[in-house]
Design an enzyme around this catalytic site. Sequence first.
Site, PDB file in Angstrom:
ATOM      1  N   ALA A  68       0.857  -1.182   0.000  1.00  0.00           N
ATOM      2  CA  ALA A  68       0.000   0.000   0.000  1.00  0.00           C
ATOM      3  C   ALA A  68       0.900   1.241   0.000  1.00  0.00           C
ATOM      4  O   ALA A  68       2.073   1.158   0.368  1.00  0.00           O
ATOM      5  CB  ALA A  68      -0.874  -0.012   1.246  1.00  0.00           C
ATOM      6  N   GLY A 107       0.530  -5.172   0.715  1.00  0.00           N
ATOM      7  CA  GLY A 107      -0.561  -5.150  -0.255  1.00  0.00           C
ATOM      8  C   GLY A 107      -0.154  -5.690  -1.621  1.00  0.00           C
ATOM      9  O   GLY A 107      -0.981  -6.221  -2.367  1.00  0.00           O
ATOM     10  N   GLU A 130       3.585  -5.774   7.286  1.00  0.00           N
ATOM     11  CA  GLU A 130       2.764  -4.718   7.895  1.00  0.00           C
ATOM     12  C   GLU A 130       3.006  -4.551   9.391  1.00  0.00           C
ATOM     13  O   GLU A 130       2.893  -3.448   9.924  1.00  0.00           O
ATOM     14  CB  GLU A 130       1.271  -5.022   7.651  1.00  0.00           C
ATOM     15  CG  GLU A 130       0.781  -4.761   6.230  1.00  0.00           C
ATOM     16  CD  GLU A 130       0.992  -5.921   5.277  1.00  0.00           C
ATOM     17  OE1 GLU A 130       1.750  -6.849   5.627  1.00  0.00           O
ATOM     18  OE2 GLU A 130       0.413  -5.906   4.185  1.00  0.00           O
TER      19      GLU A 130
HETATM   20  N1  3HC Z   1       4.604   3.443   0.147  1.00  0.00           N
HETATM   21  C1  3HC Z   1       5.121   4.656  -0.146  1.00  0.00           C
HETATM   22  N2  3HC Z   1       6.425   4.878  -0.351  1.00  0.00           N
HETATM   23  C2  3HC Z   1       7.251   3.830  -0.251  1.00  0.00           C
HETATM   24  C3  3HC Z   1       6.794   2.536   0.058  1.00  0.00           C
HETATM   25  C4  3HC Z   1       5.406   2.359   0.269  1.00  0.00           C
HETATM   26  N3  3HC Z   1       4.886   1.150   0.533  1.00  0.00           N
HETATM   27  N4  3HC Z   1       7.849   1.695   0.089  1.00  0.00           N
HETATM   28  C5  3HC Z   1       8.924   2.437  -0.194  1.00  0.00           C
HETATM   29  N5  3HC Z   1       8.575   3.720  -0.391  1.00  0.00           N
HETATM   30  C6  3HC Z   1       9.447   4.840  -0.786  1.00  0.00           C
HETATM   31  C7  3HC Z   1      10.483   5.158   0.285  1.00  0.00           C
HETATM   32  O1  3HC Z   1       9.966   6.050   1.241  1.00  0.00           O
HETATM   33  C8  3HC Z   1      11.580   5.774  -0.544  1.00  0.00           C
HETATM   34  O2  3HC Z   1      11.196   7.097  -0.842  1.00  0.00           O
HETATM   35  P1  3HC Z   1      12.303   8.253  -0.960  1.00  0.00           P
HETATM   36  O3  3HC Z   1      13.206   7.827  -2.064  1.00  0.00           O
HETATM   37  O4  3HC Z   1      11.495   9.468  -1.230  1.00  0.00           O
HETATM   38  O5  3HC Z   1      12.991   8.308   0.384  1.00  0.00           O
HETATM   39  C9  3HC Z   1      11.528   4.989  -1.857  1.00  0.00           C
HETATM   40  O6  3HC Z   1      10.215   4.404  -1.888  1.00  0.00           O
HETATM   41  C10 3HC Z   1      12.536   3.873  -1.968  1.00  0.00           C
HETATM   42  O7  3HC Z   1      12.463   3.080  -0.783  1.00  0.00           O
HETATM   43  P2  3HC Z   1      13.777   2.544  -0.051  1.00  0.00           P
HETATM   44  O8  3HC Z   1      14.750   3.637   0.115  1.00  0.00           O
HETATM   45  O9  3HC Z   1      13.323   1.815   1.167  1.00  0.00           O
HETATM   46  O10 3HC Z   1      14.320   1.528  -1.170  1.00  0.00           O
HETATM   47  P3  3HC Z   1      14.970   0.098  -0.997  1.00  0.00           P
HETATM   48  O11 3HC Z   1      15.259  -0.355  -2.368  1.00  0.00           O
HETATM   49  O12 3HC Z   1      16.046   0.134   0.039  1.00  0.00           O
HETATM   50  O13 3HC Z   1      13.821  -0.843  -0.377  1.00  0.00           O
HETATM   51  C11 3HC Z   1      11.607  -1.814  -0.161  1.00  0.00           C
HETATM   52  C12 3HC Z   1      12.658  -1.132  -1.090  1.00  0.00           C
HETATM   53  C13 3HC Z   1      12.144  -3.184   0.308  1.00  0.00           C
HETATM   54  C14 3HC Z   1      10.367  -2.013  -0.950  1.00  0.00           C
HETATM   55  C15 3HC Z   1      11.383  -0.929   1.073  1.00  0.00           C
HETATM   56  O14 3HC Z   1      11.111   0.376   0.634  1.00  0.00           O
HETATM   57  C16 3HC Z   1      10.239  -1.358   1.948  1.00  0.00           C
HETATM   58  O15 3HC Z   1      10.395  -2.225   2.777  1.00  0.00           O
HETATM   59  N6  3HC Z   1       9.069  -0.694   1.776  1.00  0.00           N
HETATM   60  C17 3HC Z   1       7.921  -0.918   2.605  1.00  0.00           C
HETATM   61  C18 3HC Z   1       7.249  -2.223   2.321  1.00  0.00           C
HETATM   62  C19 3HC Z   1       6.046  -2.384   3.209  1.00  0.00           C
HETATM   63  O16 3HC Z   1       6.110  -2.225   4.402  1.00  0.00           O
HETATM   64  N7  3HC Z   1       4.913  -2.717   2.595  1.00  0.00           N
HETATM   65  C20 3HC Z   1       3.681  -2.875   3.318  1.00  0.00           C
HETATM   66  C21 3HC Z   1       2.943  -1.588   3.276  1.00  0.00           C
HETATM   67  S1  3HC Z   1       1.502  -1.623   4.289  1.00  0.00           S
HETATM   68  C22 3HC Z   1       0.364  -2.447   3.353  1.00  0.00           C
HETATM   69  O17 3HC Z   1       0.660  -2.877   2.273  1.00  0.00           O
HETATM   70  C23 3HC Z   1      -1.013  -2.539   3.945  1.00  0.00           C
HETATM   71  C24 3HC Z   1      -1.872  -3.494   3.218  1.00  0.00           C
HETATM   72  O18 3HC Z   1      -1.864  -4.726   3.877  1.00  0.00           O
HETATM   73  C25 3HC Z   1      -3.281  -3.014   3.166  1.00  0.00           C
END
Ligand code: 3HC
Length: 705
Positions: A68, A107, A130
């Site tokens: 998400a 997501g 999450e």
């Molecule tokens: N939403 C919005 N922005 C995000 C994002 C997300 N899910 N994931 C990453 N970003 C952004 C970061 O803030 C960063 O932005 P910036 O360049 O402006 O600082 C950019 O994307 C790149 O991220 P990273 O610097 O972390 O890049 P990496 O390559 O090191 O890592 C990743 C990539 C493994 C995908 C890592 O970003 C990550 O773990 N992201 C979060 C994943 C996550 O927690 N997903 C679950 C979200 S909650 C959800 O999905 C709810 C659902 O169940 C309803």
Amino acid sequence: MGAATPESVVTTARAGAILVVTVNNPPVNALGVAVRQGLAAAMAQAQADSAVAGVLLVGAGKAFIAGADIREFGKPAMPPSLPEVCRSIEDCTKPVVAVLHGAALGGGLEVALSAHYRIALPAAKLGLPEVSLGLLPGSGGTQRAPRLMGARAATELMLSGKHLSAKAALAAGLVDQLAEGDDAQAAGLAYLNALLAQNAPVRRTRDIAIPDPAAALAELEVLKADTAKKTRGLFSPLKIIECVQAAVQLPFDEGMARERALFLECLDSPQRAGLIHAFFAEREVVKIPEAKAAAPRAFATIAIIGGGTMGAGITVSALDAGYPVTMVERDAASIARGRANVEKVYTGLVAKGRMTEEAKAAVMARYTGSTSYDDLANVDLVIEAVFEELDVKKAVFKELDRVCKPGAVLATNTSYLDIDAIAAVTSRPQDVIGLHFFSPANIMKLLEIVVPAKVGADVVATAFELAKKLKKVPVRAGVCDGFIGNRILAVYKQAADYIMEDGASPYEIDEAVRGFGFAMGPFQVTDLAGGDIGWATRKRRAATRDPKARYVEVADRICERGWFGQKTGRGFYLYPEGARLGQPDPEVLAIVDAERAKKGVTPRQFTADGIMRRYMAAMANEGANVVHEGIALRPLDVDVTFMSGYGFPRFRGGPMKWADMYGLPRLLADIEEFAKEDALFWKPSPLLVKLVQEGRNFDSLNQLA
Ligand code: 3HC
Ligand code: NAI
């Protein structure tokens, strides 16, 4: 770049009878509202077009979908919701394949689990992380993952937040096939074409039954008891288990409704706000002015001066990152000890079966011990970690100035000393910087990068690059006594001493601090670090201490008895036979009582809340001063410092985020109330006063111009 539209972030194209649906929302294809709209429209198109026989979901760029859009949480929800989008994918009457490469997280994985078949490329990372954001998978993950991989394995995946490799995901049942190579679309098309050729049916995850529900429920009860113990105070882990229980016990739609209700509870929790602040803050800290102004210098070799506690830890950190390291010590005996300090770490890993003798030998082959500065003529980056005495450090830097090649980066690991003064003894202050590691340096994540007045922007950028290579969390700090972390620590430690002298025992204070979420209380930390270190600092500062300032002598009385904490078997606590967990000591309580009597203090009762109000007010107020004086760039830098280096509970997002959530007017009122007893100590920070006047919070300062 214009605002994302559904058409720009989700594109469709035909490949024969297959509709290829590509999510293209850089950097990580997060499922913002435009992507959700685009996906819903694409599924409607696939359903309506009789020429389409199957659908391929693919991500453009480096990821499938990372989840998400975290930036949308806490804002008004915009339709369609992700569960609705997932439903439309699963409902499709034509086979839908998701081809996973890079991150398929949260997501993103839930979208994939709604597809009918999944294929993964070798470098795919699958997970439902999450929980690390204070949430639970809220788009069917808690209902569909147990159907594919079993209740227990799915719950463990969600509780750990871990990423699975493609291979592990195949073994767990999350994907149906692995592909070769790195062309996701080609792999997906080949797979879907094969499925269509076999007339493979639409296969909905929701229709799969979870085997042996009674056994699954019993396993979940065990996980629940274990989780309640391990994640004390965390909200979402137990809710995850409740969702999986619903998946086992209820029909799919009812399970989905339960998941939704619990997801919304998590979304509303302050822990979600704290953890998401932590997520972004850790990514913002590297955005510093110097990184825009200059590129890092290249560095391939590292030298460490001093092989004591810190020198050895930093050496291990650099060796682990693959660098050759030269360590310089004073004499043959000291360098032998320095080498032994380094080797001990790897011997420990070998003993635990986490490293082979061969791997240890290979790492140690990159280590060189020396007693001569002349061996540093060609080194690219030097980190000094000798005794914390200005004259000793100045002498070392004069030597470095003499021997090092032009352009070498010269860093000091000093905890408190004036780095401008150290830089001034060299002919090249533009190359001198502070790199303040935390003990144990090979384990602790925090690295304060301390920026003296004359250092070059490229050297600051180099330090941030080094942090990345060493897998540290860097925070930019200005020069002052204690930089960001230790300066603030000194103030809240003082508040803890006052609370102790005023009536709470050190044990009550530690318990309140642990109850707030810290791993340890301040008196436990003192015992762990060694009481003698703080004692030496207090003696050094005695001459310059404001005579009017309140000074609590309990710790001095304890040190005078030679009780320096764990290493001596007693400090504020007793450690019988080297026990790591201390026991309360009646003799310490007697010392506290005697000190109170000497000062004429009548002890009063403190609740845990009363203790924490003072402890946190002291921390946040000094945090505000540190931001006000430009020692920290933004409040979020203080937050990251405390979460990565001082055991501050991540779910609270750091002291400044805590203050925002507590409310700045309330915080100011607390400080003004405490000031009635001690106006010298409890001085509201000018920044706090200003923000309250303007009706703003600390977060409003987190965007750098
Ligand atoms: N939403 C919005 N922005 C995000 C994002 C997300 N899910 N994931 C990453 N970003 C952004 C970061 O803030 C960063 O932005 P910036 O360049 O402006 O600082 C950019 O994307 C790149 O991220 P990273 O610097 O972390 O890049 P990496 O390559 O090191 O890592 C990743 C990539 C493994 C995908 C890592 O970003 C990550 O773990 N992201 C979060 C994943 C996550 O927690 N997903 C679950 C979200 S909650 C959800 O999905 C709810 C659902 O169940 C309803
Ligand atoms: P330590 O006493 O364990 O090690 C210091 C080492 O420096 C000794 O091995 C000594 O032989 C060596 N040394 C002294 N003078 C030298 C010289 N002229 N040339 C080469 N080597 C010399 O001290 P520790 O704890 O490792 O601290 C080192 C520095 O790191 C200090 O500045 C300290 O403030 C800082 N620091 C310490 C932390 C801690 O938790 N111990 C945390 C962060 C920083």
